[in-house]
Design an enzyme around this catalytic site. Sequence first.
Site, mmCIF file in Angstrom:
data_model
loop_
_atom_site.group_PDB
_atom_site.id
_atom_site.type_symbol
_atom_site.label_atom_id
_atom_site.label_comp_id
_atom_site.label_asym_id
_atom_site.label_seq_id
_atom_site.Cartn_x
_atom_site.Cartn_y
_atom_site.Cartn_z
ATOM 1 N N ASP A 92 -7.339 -4.229 6.431
ATOM 2 C CA ASP A 92 -8.635 -3.764 6.907
ATOM 3 C C ASP A 92 -9.528 -3.600 5.681
ATOM 4 O O ASP A 92 -9.121 -3.912 4.559
ATOM 5 C CB ASP A 92 -8.506 -2.464 7.700
ATOM 6 C CG ASP A 92 -7.798 -1.369 6.915
ATOM 7 O OD1 ASP A 92 -7.525 -1.564 5.704
ATOM 8 O OD2 ASP A 92 -7.518 -0.304 7.493
ATOM 9 N N ASP A 94 -2.871 -3.060 3.400
ATOM 10 C CA ASP A 94 -3.252 -3.110 4.811
ATOM 11 C C ASP A 94 -4.474 -3.996 4.988
ATOM 12 O O ASP A 94 -5.417 -3.960 4.185
ATOM 13 C CB ASP A 94 -3.555 -1.701 5.333
ATOM 14 C CG ASP A 94 -2.296 -0.847 5.422
ATOM 15 O OD1 ASP A 94 -1.190 -1.397 5.300
ATOM 16 O OD2 ASP A 94 -2.434 0.379 5.604
ATOM 17 N N CYS A 142 -47.614 49.542 -41.438
ATOM 18 C CA CYS A 142 -46.904 49.972 -40.222
ATOM 19 C C CYS A 142 -46.510 51.427 -40.378
ATOM 20 O O CYS A 142 -46.008 51.840 -41.429
ATOM 21 C CB CYS A 142 -45.670 49.115 -39.998
ATOM 22 S SG CYS A 142 -44.629 49.673 -38.637
ATOM 23 N N CYS A 162 -39.975 47.784 -34.854
ATOM 24 C CA CYS A 162 -41.065 48.755 -34.841
ATOM 25 C C CYS A 162 -41.984 48.613 -33.641
ATOM 26 O O CYS A 162 -42.359 49.602 -33.018
ATOM 27 C CB CYS A 162 -41.893 48.612 -36.125
ATOM 28 S SG CYS A 162 -40.892 48.825 -37.620
ATOM 29 N N TYR A 218 0.029 -3.206 13.542
ATOM 30 C CA TYR A 218 -0.836 -2.353 12.717
ATOM 31 C C TYR A 218 -1.745 -1.519 13.614
ATOM 32 O O TYR A 218 -2.465 -2.057 14.458
ATOM 33 C CB TYR A 218 -1.666 -3.231 11.783
ATOM 34 C CG TYR A 218 -2.437 -2.460 10.750
ATOM 35 C CD1 TYR A 218 -1.781 -1.737 9.757
ATOM 36 C CD2 TYR A 218 -3.827 -2.446 10.758
ATOM 37 C CE1 TYR A 218 -2.481 -1.024 8.804
ATOM 38 C CE2 TYR A 218 -4.544 -1.734 9.805
ATOM 39 C CZ TYR A 218 -3.856 -1.030 8.834
ATOM 40 O OH TYR A 218 -4.563 -0.322 7.888
ATOM 41 N N CYS A 265 -47.012 45.019 -35.900
ATOM 42 C CA CYS A 265 -45.993 44.850 -36.925
ATOM 43 C C CYS A 265 -45.141 43.633 -36.617
ATOM 44 O O CYS A 265 -44.792 43.367 -35.469
ATOM 45 C CB CYS A 265 -45.111 46.101 -37.007
ATOM 46 S SG CYS A 265 -43.881 46.029 -38.342
ATOM 47 N N CYS A 314 -42.168 51.344 -40.580
ATOM 48 C CA CYS A 314 -41.413 50.744 -41.669
ATOM 49 C C CYS A 314 -42.248 50.511 -42.917
ATOM 50 O O CYS A 314 -41.732 50.132 -43.964
ATOM 51 C CB CYS A 314 -40.783 49.437 -41.234
ATOM 52 S SG CYS A 314 -41.995 48.126 -40.899
ATOM 53 N N GLU A 373 0.808 -1.216 0.000
ATOM 54 C CA GLU A 373 0.000 0.000 0.000
ATOM 55 C C GLU A 373 0.838 1.261 0.000
ATOM 56 O O GLU A 373 0.383 2.312 -0.435
ATOM 57 C CB GLU A 373 -0.938 -0.003 1.217
ATOM 58 C CG GLU A 373 -1.993 1.077 1.181
ATOM 59 C CD GLU A 373 -3.104 0.857 2.192
ATOM 60 O OE1 GLU A 373 -3.561 1.845 2.775
ATOM 61 O OE2 GLU A 373 -3.504 -0.310 2.398
#
Length: 919
Positions: A127, A125, A811, A841, A343, A836, A814, A14
Site C-alpha cells: 500500500d 506491504d 550626587c 544612587c 492482506y 546620577c 556617592c 516490513e
Amino acid sequence: MAGGRPIRALNVAEKPSVAKAVSGILSKNPSSGGLRVRDGRSRYNKIFEFNYTIQNQQFQMSFTSVTGHLMELEFEERYRKWHSCDPVQLYQAAVKKYVPEDKLDIKRTLEEEARKCQWLILWLDCDREGENIAFEVVEVCKQANRNLNIWRARFSALIDREIHYSMQHLVRPNQLFADAVDVRQEIDLRIGASFTRFQTMLLRDAFNINFTTDDKNIILSYGPCQFPTLGFVVERFWEIQSHEPEEFWTINCTHNLEEGIATFNWMRGHLFDYTCAAIIYEMCVQESTATVTRVRQQEKLKYPPHPLSTIELEKRASRYFRMSSEHTMKVAEDLYQAGFISYPRTETDCFSERTDLRMMVQEQQGHPVWGSYAQRLLDPEAGLWRNPSGGGHDDKAHPPIHPTKFSAGENGWSQDHHKLYELVVRHFLACVSQPAVGAETTVDIDIAGELFSASGRVIMAKNYLDVYRFESWGGSMIPTYNFGQQFTPTTLTLDSGVTRPPPLLSEADLLSCMDKAGIGTDATMHDHIKKLLDRFYATKDSNTRFSPTELGEALVMGYDDMGYELWKPYLRAMMESDMKAVSMGTKSKTEVLETCLQQMKACFVDAKSNKGKLFESMAVFFERSNRSSINEQNTVAEVVRRCSLCQESDMVLRRKPDGNFMVGCTGFPHCKNVVWLPGSVSEAVVTTNICSSCAPGPVYQIQFKFRRLEIPPNYGVDHLGCIGGCDDILRQLVEICGTGSRNISSVPGRGPGHTPSSSSAQRSNSRGQGACLYCRQTGHSSDVCPSRVSRGRNVRSPEADAQEGESSIPCSSCGAPCVLRTANTASNRGRKFYSCRSQECNFFVWEDNINEGGRVARGNISRTASNPSRSGGRGRGGRSGRQASDFAFVSATGEPISGRCFVCGDPSHFANVCPNRGR
C-alpha cells in the site's frame, strides 16, 4: 536473464514475522540448500539465508526485516521544544527524516548486508505506507551501496502460490505512492504540532481539566483527521440535545382472518395537527368499509454483499461482534501474518477476472460447519454459483479480503480470531452465491378516501443466506385478498406518538461517515477513532456508541464560535483528494504541500487571533484554575525579534510568575539571552509595528502601559517602545523603576552561587538594550562600565566634568558628578534634569528646581525605585552603604516621602510590589 554466477540479493520485509514466513515458503524448493538463520545487529530482526532461482538465474538470498517505518519526520532540533518558537512558524520550519535511536541497529544491519549484495528486493506491504517504508530502506541501503539493482515484490497473501508468483514477477517500486505519504506526513506534522501546541499551552493551565490524575500532563491534541472525526460525534450529540419531541397522530387498521392478521399502514404516515387527524379519523369510522384497490405480487431479490474491503470488515465486525475497529485490525493482521487471510488493508471491493475463486472455495470444502455449503457452490447442478458483483472500488494494490488457507480453528486463536476468520470465510462464500429469492405481496385498500397498505413476504430460496448467518430477511405472510374485495376492519384506531432524536453514532456509523467524507484511509481510520478515546475527547459505551466528553465538546464549540469549520470534514477531504492525485501523478508533491499548508496556516492565524472564543467555550464546562491569571499570558508567547545572541531562536514577550514582564530567548536553557523590562509595566502587547532603526530586523514594537504611581510624573502611562536598544525612555524607566522582584530562584537557569551581576542572562541584557547607560559605548553592560564609579571610590570631581564643558552637580549619595540631561517625553520634552550615573544612587532632580546658589530645593530630589538585586540588597544606601538623610524622596505626584517606596514610603520594598498599592 540466464546462467552465470549467483547474484547476491538482500530481501527486506516490513515485519520480522513476514520475513520468516516468506523465507520459509521460498526455501522449500530442492535447490535452496535449506534455510539458514543468523543474527543481525538487532536481535529481533533475524537474517534468513537460502538459494533461489529467478528466471533461470541463481540467487543467494539474504532475507531480513524492519519494524514498520525505519525513519521519522521531525522538526529540526531548534523547533522541537514547545516554547522554542511561535507555533505559526512551524508551517515553514525546517523538517528532516532521520533514523531514531531505537532503530539504529536495524539501519546498521541493512548497511552491512547491502554492501555485500548486488540486488535489493523490497517485500514491504503493498500500500502507500508500505511503499514509503520501501523508499526509506532504499535510502539507507543506497548510502552503503549506490550500485544496487532495486526491485519490488507485490503480494497480497502469505501463501505459496502468491509468494512464488511475486518473486518471478518483480517490478520497480512506485515513487509516486511514497511521495503521497511524504505529503501526508509533513502536512499532519505541521498542522498537528502547531494546533496542538496552541491549544495545550493556551488552555491546559487556564482550566481545571480533571480527566487525568495529573492535568498538567494532558495534551490537547489536534489532528487534521482526528478533529473532523470528533466533529461527527459532537454534531450528532448536538442534534440529539437540540431535538424537541413533537407529538403526532396516525391511523392504524388491522384485519383478522383465519389465514392470519394483516396490518395496514396509513399512506399519509402521520400528521402533527390533531384536529386534522381527528376529522379524517371520524370520516373513516363513519364509512368504515374497506375496499381493496390493488393487489401486487412480485419476485424480490436480496443480493449478497460486495467482496470485503477494510472499512466493511471493520463495520461488520463492530455490528456483528461489537469489536472495536482498532482491535479488528489487530486480529486481522495476526490472521494475515499467519497466512489465513489476504492482506487486510485494502480499498478494493471487486475481484479481478484472473482470480481463481473456485480454488478458494475448494479449500473450504472440508470445514465441519460451512464445508457442505462450499460443496453445493461447486456443484453445477445446484446452480448456486454466481460471479461476484463489485462495489466499484479498486486501489490497484490488493484484492478484497478473502481466506487464503483452510482452518477449522487453531490452538492459539482467541475467540475473536475465530469470529473474524469465520466472518471473512462466510462473507467470501456469500459474495460468490446467488441472491436470496422472495415472493412479496402488497395490498392497498381505501377507507372513506384514505389509502392504507399492507405487505408480506415469503422466502422462496435462501441461497447466500444459508451461509451468511449474520443477515436475515424478515417478513410475514398476509391473508389472500382480491381486487375489489370489501371488508370491515377488525380495528381502526387513532394513535399518538412523539418524534425521537437520532441515536448516538455507533462505531460502524462513524466509520461510514469518515469513509463517505474521505477522512483518513482504510489503514488509518481506526487509529483516528482510538485517538479520540485516548485524548479523552469522546467515550464509547457498551453498545459501541460514541458521546463527546466535555473537553471534546468545548474544543469543537470554540472553533465553531470562531466561524471556522476546522471540525468539519471538508478541508481534510480536499487534502486526501490531493494526496491521491499525487499518488496518481496528476499533481506534484510540492504543489500540494504549498497549497494545503498555506490554507491551514491562514486558518491557524485566524484561530490564534480569536483564541478568546476557546476560552469562552472552555469556561462553559470547566472552572478556571488558580494558574490561569499568570499562565494565560505566558502560554502562546508573542515573538518580538530573532535572538541577537544565538541567532537561532526567537525572543518572545512573556509574563513572569511574579507578574512582571520580560523578553526572553526561546532557546533557553542553551541560550540565556533576556531583556528585562521596567517593573512598573502593567500591560504589554507585541504590535505589528516594526522599528525602523534597530537591526537585524524585524524588531516588533511593544505597546506598554505603566502603573501611574510607579513612574515619575514626567513620563506617560502609555508608551510604544522598542527593546532593540534605540528606546531611551524604556532604558530610563528601567533605571528609574527597576525590573521588579528578581530573586535568584525566580530567574530561569539560576542556582545557588550565581549572583545577578555574573549571570549570563544579565550580561545578555546589555546586548538586547543597546549602548551602555554610562559611557554610551557598545560591547559591555552598564554594571561593568570602566567609566562607572565603583563603590563610591575614584569619583571624578565636578571640576573635571566642568573642564569638559558639561554642567554637573555632585550626587548627594556617592559624590559622583551628575551631568545635565534633557528629557524627551511628550509632557516634559526639552526640560533639563540631573541624574546620577550610578545605579545604586538613582539621584534625580529637575534643573529648574535648583536655587541660584546651586543648592537643591528640599523635597525636589527623587530617588526612584530600583531593583534590590542590582544594588546588592544592602539597604537604602546602595553598595556604598551611605545614608542620605539630608535629602527627601518624592512620590510620582511630587509629594515628599521618606524611603524607597513611592506608595507607602517603606524602605524595605519598591512601589511595584507594595502591599498597599491600589488601596
